[in-house]
Design a protein around this motif. Structure first.
Motif, short mmCIF file in Angstrom:
data_model
loop_
_atom_site.label_atom_id
_atom_site.label_comp_id
_atom_site.label_asym_id
_atom_site.label_seq_id
_atom_site.Cartn_x
_atom_site.Cartn_y
_atom_site.Cartn_z
N ALA A 38 0.84 -1.20 0.00
CA ALA A 38 0.00 0.00 0.00
C ALA A 38 0.88 1.25 0.00
O ALA A 38 1.98 1.26 0.54
CB ALA A 38 -0.91 -0.01 1.23
N LEU A 39 0.38 2.32 -0.60
CA LEU A 39 1.09 3.59 -0.56
C LEU A 39 1.15 4.07 0.88
O LEU A 39 0.12 4.21 1.55
CB LEU A 39 0.37 4.63 -1.42
CG LEU A 39 0.51 4.47 -2.93
CD1 LEU A 39 -0.50 5.35 -3.66
CD2 LEU A 39 1.93 4.82 -3.37
N PRO A 40 2.35 4.35 1.40
CA PRO A 40 2.46 4.77 2.80
C PRO A 40 2.25 6.28 2.94
O PRO A 40 2.56 7.06 2.03
CB PRO A 40 3.90 4.39 3.15
CG PRO A 40 4.64 4.56 1.85
CD PRO A 40 3.66 4.19 0.76
N GLY A 41 1.75 6.70 4.07
CA GLY A 41 1.58 8.13 4.33
C GLY A 41 0.80 8.79 3.21
O GLY A 41 -0.28 8.32 2.82
N GLU A 42 1.35 9.88 2.68
CA GLU A 42 0.73 10.58 1.57
C GLU A 42 1.51 10.41 0.27
O GLU A 42 1.37 11.23 -0.65
CB GLU A 42 0.61 12.07 1.90
CG GLU A 42 -0.34 12.39 3.05
CD GLU A 42 -0.43 13.87 3.29
OE1 GLU A 42 -1.36 14.51 2.73
OE2 GLU A 42 0.42 14.41 4.03
N ALA A 43 2.32 9.37 0.18
CA ALA A 43 3.09 9.13 -1.05
C ALA A 43 2.14 8.88 -2.21
O ALA A 43 1.07 8.28 -2.04
CB ALA A 43 4.02 7.94 -0.85
N ARG A 44 2.56 9.33 -3.39
CA ARG A 44 1.74 9.16 -4.60
C ARG A 44 2.63 8.76 -5.77
O ARG A 44 3.82 9.07 -5.80
CB ARG A 44 1.02 10.47 -4.94
CG ARG A 44 0.00 10.93 -3.91
CD ARG A 44 -1.20 10.01 -3.86
NE ARG A 44 -2.21 10.46 -2.90
CZ ARG A 44 -2.26 10.09 -1.63
NH1 ARG A 44 -1.34 9.26 -1.14
NH2 ARG A 44 -3.22 10.55 -0.84
N TRP A 104 3.46 9.63 -11.87
CA TRP A 104 2.56 10.10 -12.93
C TRP A 104 1.43 10.95 -12.35
O TRP A 104 1.02 11.94 -12.95
CB TRP A 104 1.99 8.92 -13.73
CG TRP A 104 1.05 8.00 -13.00
CD1 TRP A 104 1.35 6.82 -12.41
CD2 TRP A 104 -0.36 8.21 -12.78
NE1 TRP A 104 0.22 6.28 -11.81
CE2 TRP A 104 -0.84 7.11 -12.04
CE3 TRP A 104 -1.25 9.23 -13.14
CZ2 TRP A 104 -2.18 6.98 -11.66
CZ3 TRP A 104 -2.59 9.10 -12.75
CH2 TRP A 104 -3.04 8.00 -12.02
N TRP A 105 0.94 10.57 -11.17
CA TRP A 105 -0.15 11.33 -10.54
C TRP A 105 0.34 12.72 -10.17
O TRP A 105 -0.38 13.71 -10.38
CB TRP A 105 -0.62 10.57 -9.29
CG TRP A 105 -1.75 11.23 -8.55
CD1 TRP A 105 -3.08 11.01 -8.73
CD2 TRP A 105 -1.63 12.21 -7.50
NE1 TRP A 105 -3.80 11.80 -7.86
CE2 TRP A 105 -2.95 12.54 -7.10
CE3 TRP A 105 -0.57 12.84 -6.87
CZ2 TRP A 105 -3.20 13.48 -6.09
CZ3 TRP A 105 -0.81 13.77 -5.88
CH2 TRP A 105 -2.12 14.09 -5.50
N ILE A 106 1.55 12.81 -9.62
CA ILE A 106 2.08 14.12 -9.21
C ILE A 106 2.20 15.04 -10.42
O ILE A 106 1.79 16.21 -10.38
CB ILE A 106 3.45 13.94 -8.51
CG1 ILE A 106 3.30 13.05 -7.26
CG2 ILE A 106 4.03 15.29 -8.12
CD1 ILE A 106 4.64 12.65 -6.64
N VAL A 107 2.77 14.53 -11.51
CA VAL A 107 2.92 15.34 -12.72
C VAL A 107 1.57 15.79 -13.25
O VAL A 107 1.37 16.96 -13.61
CB VAL A 107 3.69 14.55 -13.80
CG1 VAL A 107 3.70 15.32 -15.12
CG2 VAL A 107 5.12 14.27 -13.34
N CYS A 108 0.61 14.88 -13.29
CA CYS A 108 -0.71 15.22 -13.82
C CYS A 108 -1.43 16.25 -12.96
O CYS A 108 -2.14 17.13 -13.48
CB CYS A 108 -1.55 13.95 -13.98
SG CYS A 108 -0.99 12.86 -15.30
N GLU A 109 -1.26 16.17 -11.65
CA GLU A 109 -1.89 17.16 -10.78
C GLU A 109 -1.31 18.55 -11.01
O GLU A 109 -2.02 19.55 -10.98
CB GLU A 109 -1.74 16.74 -9.32
CG GLU A 109 -2.62 15.57 -8.92
CD GLU A 109 -4.09 15.85 -9.13
OE1 GLU A 109 -4.60 16.87 -8.61
OE2 GLU A 109 -4.76 15.06 -9.85
N VAL A 110 0.00 18.62 -11.24
CA VAL A 110 0.61 19.91 -11.57
C VAL A 110 0.06 20.42 -12.91
O VAL A 110 -0.29 21.60 -13.05
CB VAL A 110 2.15 19.78 -11.62
CG1 VAL A 110 2.78 21.02 -12.25
CG2 VAL A 110 2.71 19.56 -10.21
N ALA A 111 -0.02 19.53 -13.89
CA ALA A 111 -0.52 19.92 -15.21
C ALA A 111 -1.95 20.45 -15.12
O ALA A 111 -2.31 21.45 -15.76
CB ALA A 111 -0.45 18.73 -16.17
#
Length: 895
Positions: free
Chosen positions: A475-481, A484-491
């Motif tokens: 599972a993704l720990p803490g708030e790790a993402r 690709w999700w990080i880049v798309c959220e910035v875009a």
């Protein structure tokens, strides 16, 4: 994990080298996993190397970046929300684009990213921000192969498959220590030798473990591969081995290239002098190559990491083209990729000199990608390559940088310059899994917690163009993402939501596949249009598949160029005119030795992952420089001592390893140690930043250096439950232990000063000490509630080994009175003795245990394996075991 329980094994892919081994990961339900090789994966058929086998030791959350963070004016980081962190990235890039234009922006990516991560980062920068300043650490390992393939074949196309290594009758390794760097592939080569009688030739300036296993070893002079293969090309012609029909029908430029080869290598005597090879060795190599129809010539960083790397690649390719030994079973030139997704990154356009889907910057290609993406601000020219990019940062021409999944402050050449340049940025963002590394410590404005291996979900492509799935099993720990999700959220926050709204990696992969076949019609070799309509369930279950896989085609072994059909406009492969090779910097009176850098068997890149494994750290626990005995004697260096190593670009301080495996006049140092894992071990700071004019790849294998002996008053070891900070004047190197952290240390501090430091550091503990000021010996142990918290042993150089005893003390849960009384003794206690370095990391077998087995009668590697299991998994320690067998005398009992 989407419902996976501790009994479910999930198929994924190893995150290390470009072999692309399949892995079975079984979560344990407590944040860890059991790791095994996937017997059904066609890259490895269940085998894993020492690094892959130890992956389960590297997935802990210790030291993880789990929440977005921003740097305050004080330099400290504070936790912030994702909204605040993403908005800060948007503001930092937008502000600099408005003030300085799109070319002031840059992304620096990594072969550790998944294809989907690469695709969206490349799309955002090149199609929506208008800059081609997207480059990757793959520039440091594979760019010369890319450039060589494009010049010869018209595209970045690796012709062969791993099956060719199984079916070749001769395998030539050029600048490749595959026994350590691609051990699973090396085992396939060894199996071919055993089962089919194939021969192995190794060409390398250094006698590596691969060379130890070879039928023929050519210790070539640094940088002279082009000369040797220019001579081979002439011999192919002179001995009638040229395939006239193939050359006439499927190639162009042969006569001009042959004349160039004659200029580079006019006669055997010249070749012998330039390559520093005996004529008999050169003739034996040519005899074997020319007389064997099924020959694979494979290369890696020794060819690529050069200011003439592209010419070296094409010199090898020329020989295969001239003899028609390409596109055939068991024959062809074969680039062995360095990173797990270096090839996937190239497919997605993750290099500054290419667009996505293997397209370049011609007007037609720019227009094609622009229309496919509906891109508002399309980059129209090549961007800055890695070394050039960091020079531009230092010159303030690049103002905003986003680094993803890599550590350039360690890995780039002239690394001190790169680290200093990062501090000049107006805005600096990092997507990272760790709270601390050399690059992050250079002063990033925003830290974005990314998913690590085991949490990632997407695709990677290995050396043989095989796409495999890397699936999440934790599972993704803490708030790790995911990246690709990080880049798309910035875009999306930049106003590009319509082009970057993906439900998951399957959406991105489908778009990537669709672009590969968009207006293709055979003009581009990279075509996975057959996967453009893959459904979510099919993507989730996607089995390893080689490209090309065009729409309507069936999955199979995709060997390229079986009928010529190269990717040039006329369909012909190109012979190119090569330049006479010369090192960018030659040795001088100030810097008389030539430094070669590379990987170790059990470590990876800057050790941010492998450094977590106690097993992997046991083989080579400290940074070192290997020196030939002749050079060591002339310079006054002693084995196990220290050398200050300097180049025109930087300094390092390394332990000395004296070995005849190293050529006289040259030294070798591994690349892995950083400012996080050592005090003075950053070898990247020494490295020559000169680059190949075609590929932009730096000269990582040939830097003039000088070595100066250095002696510390005291050396020893330190172990503790937690990481420590030492006085600035100390030399230290860190290694993970099962119950804490261990350090090899050296210092000129007096016994009393050492005692004062230890007592101040552990004032909260009960401290026991042994002080011998006259003998220069100091030992101390700190206890808390009956448990050892830390121990420090220091003595003048050449004292008795203490490392194993220190580790044993740390492993004890509670140390009773007897152990406390003898813990600081100068004698071995309870049978604890230094068994020497770890030889077999897969099974944790020390040098001492192997010597015991040999002395008990194990006279070959098979017998040693039967006795102690060493060498029976990945086989990368077999050359070392052979040396131990040869050097260990077994005395027969008298009478």
């Amino acid at each position: 994990m989407d419902g996976a329980n501790a009994m479910d094994a999930i198929r994924t892919t190893c995150p290390y080298c470009g072999v692309g081994c399949g892995v079975l990961a079984t979560p344990d339900g407590a944040g860890g996993a059991t790791i095994a090789g996937d017997p059904e994966h066609p890259a490895n058929f269940g085998r894993l190397c020492s690094k892959g086998s130890a992956l389960g030791e590297t997935v802990s959350l210790e030291g993880r970046l789990l929440h977005p963070m921003m740097r305050k004016a004080s330099g400290a980081y504070e936790r912030v929300s994702w909204d605040i962190a993403l908005d800060a990235v948007v503001e930092g890039f937008s502000r600099n684009a408005r003030a300085h234009g799109p070319d002031a922006l840059a992304f620096y990516l990594s072969g550790q990213l998944l294809t989907e991560d690469y695709y969206v980062a490349n799309k955002l920068m090149k199609g929506f921000l208008g800059s081609a300043n997207v480059d990757t650490n793959s520039r440091l390992c594979m760019a010369s192969s890319v450039a060589g393939h494009k010049r010869a074949f018209g595209g970045d196309l690796v012709p062969g498959s791993y099956e060719d290594l199984d079916k070749a009758d001769l395998i030539v390794l050029v600048g490749s220590n595959a026994a350590w760097c691609h051990p699973v592939l090396f085992q396939r080569m060894q199996a071919n030798r055993t089962q089919r009688g194939a021969k192995l030739i190794v060409i390398d300036p250094r006698r590596t473990p691969s060379a130890d296993e070879a039928d023929l070893f050519l210790p070539i002079a640094p940088g002279m591969d082009t000369v040797l293969f220019a001579w081979l090309l002439q011999e192919i012609v002179a001995r009638g081995a040229i395939d006239h029909d193939f050359v006439a029908k499927h190639t162009s430029g042969f006569e001009a290239a042959l004349q160039t080869a004659r200029d580079i290598a006019p006669d055997l005597a010249t070749v012998s002098v330039r390559c520093r090879l005996e004529p008999s060795l050169i003739n034996a190599f040519c005899d074997a190559w020319i007389s064997t129809k099924r020959v694979v010539t494979a290369w890696s960083q020794g060819v690529n990491q050069s200011a003439q790397g592209t010419d070296k690649v094409d010199a090898i390719i020329h020989c295969h083209l001239a003899s028609g030994r390409i596109g055939k079973e068991g024959a062809g030139p074969f680039s062995l990729t360095g990173q797990p997704n270096a090839m996937g990154g190239r497919e997605a356009g993750g290099l500054a000199n290419m667009l996505a889907a293997h397209m370049g910057f011609s007007p037609a290609e720019v227009d094609r990608v622009k229309r496919f993406w509906n891109a508002p601000l399309m980059a129209e020219r090549e961007g800055m390559k890695a070394v050039q990019m960091f020079d531009a940062i230092a010159q303030r021409r690049i103002r905003a940088l986003w680094v993803m999944a890599t550590n350039p402050a360690v890995s780039l050449p002239k690394a001190d310059h790169a680290r200093a340049a990062l501090g000049l940025l107006d805005f600096f963002a990092i997507s990272e899994v760790l709270l601390s590394n050399d690059t992050l410590n250079a002063g990033a404005n925003v830290l974005l917690p990314a998913a690590a291996w085991g949490e990632k979900d997407g695709a990677v492509t290995n050396s043989e163009r095989r796409i495999s799935r890397q699936r999440s099993f934790l599972a993704l720990p803490g708030e790790a993402r995911p990246d690709w999700w990080i880049v798309c959220e910035v875009a999306k926050r930049m106003g590009f939501a319509e082009a970057f709204t993906y439900a998951g990696p399957a959406d991105i992969f489908r778009e990537h596949a669709a672009l590969s076949c968009f207006e293709n019609e055979g003009s581009r070799g990279f075509d996975i249009g057959g996967l453009a309509q893959v459904g979510n369930a099919a993507y989730e279950g996607l089995a390893p598949v080689q490209w090309p896989l065009k729409q309507g085609e069936r999955v199979g072994v995709a060997r390229l160029f079986t009928r010529g059909a190269f990717q040039t406009p006329d369909g012909r492969a190109r012979f190119v005119e090569l330049k006479k090779p010369a090192l960018s910097l030659a040795p001088s009176s100030d810097f008389p030795l030539m430094l070669n850098t590379g990987r170790m068997r059990d470590q990876w890149h800057t050790m941010t992952r492998t450094g977590r494994s106690p097993r992997l750290g046991a083989h080579a626990p400290e940074p070192f420089v290997s020196v030939h005995p002749q050079d060591a004697a002339q310079l006054g260096l002693t084995i196990g001592g220290f050398a200050q190593i300097g180049s025109p670009f930087g300094q390092a301080l390394l332990r000395v390893d004296v070995t005849e495996a190293q050529e006289a006049g040259a030294v070798f140092a591994p690349i892995h140690w950083s400012g996080e894992s050592s005090s003075h071990g950053r070898v990247g700071a020494l490295v020559n930043p000169a680059t190949d004019p075609f590929s932009g790849q730096p000269e990582l294998k040939a830097t003039p250096v000088r070595l100066t002996p250095l002696r510390f008053e005291r050396e020893g070891g330190f172990v503790a439950r937690e990481a420590a900070r030492f006085p600035e004047a100390w030399w230290w190197a860190r290694a993970s232990l099962r119950d804490g952290v261990g350090y090899r240390v050296a210092s000129d501090m007096s016994v009393r000063e050492s005692a004062d430091w230890f007592n101040a550091r552990f004032a909260h503990c009960e401290v026991a000490e042994l002080i011998d000021a006259l003998g220069g010996l100091y030992r101390a142990a700190a206890f808390r509630e009956g448990r050892l918290e830390a121990a420090l042993f220091l003595a003048p150089p050449g004292g008795e080994p203490v490392w194993e005893r220190l580790k044993d003390l740390l492993a004890a849960d509670v140390i009773d009175a007897t152990w406390r009384r003898f813990a600081l003794s100068v004698r071995d206690v309870g049978g604890v003795a230094d068994r020497g370095p770890m030889v077999c990391s897969c099974f944790g077998v020390s040098q001492g245990a192997i010597r015991d087995a040999i002395e008990d009668g194990a006279c070959d590697t098979t017998a040693v394996g039967a006795a102690v299991k060493a060498g029976t998994n990945c086989g990368s320690c077999v050359p070392e075991i052979r040396k131990l067998i040869a050097s260990t005398r077994v005395f027969e009992p008298a009478g």
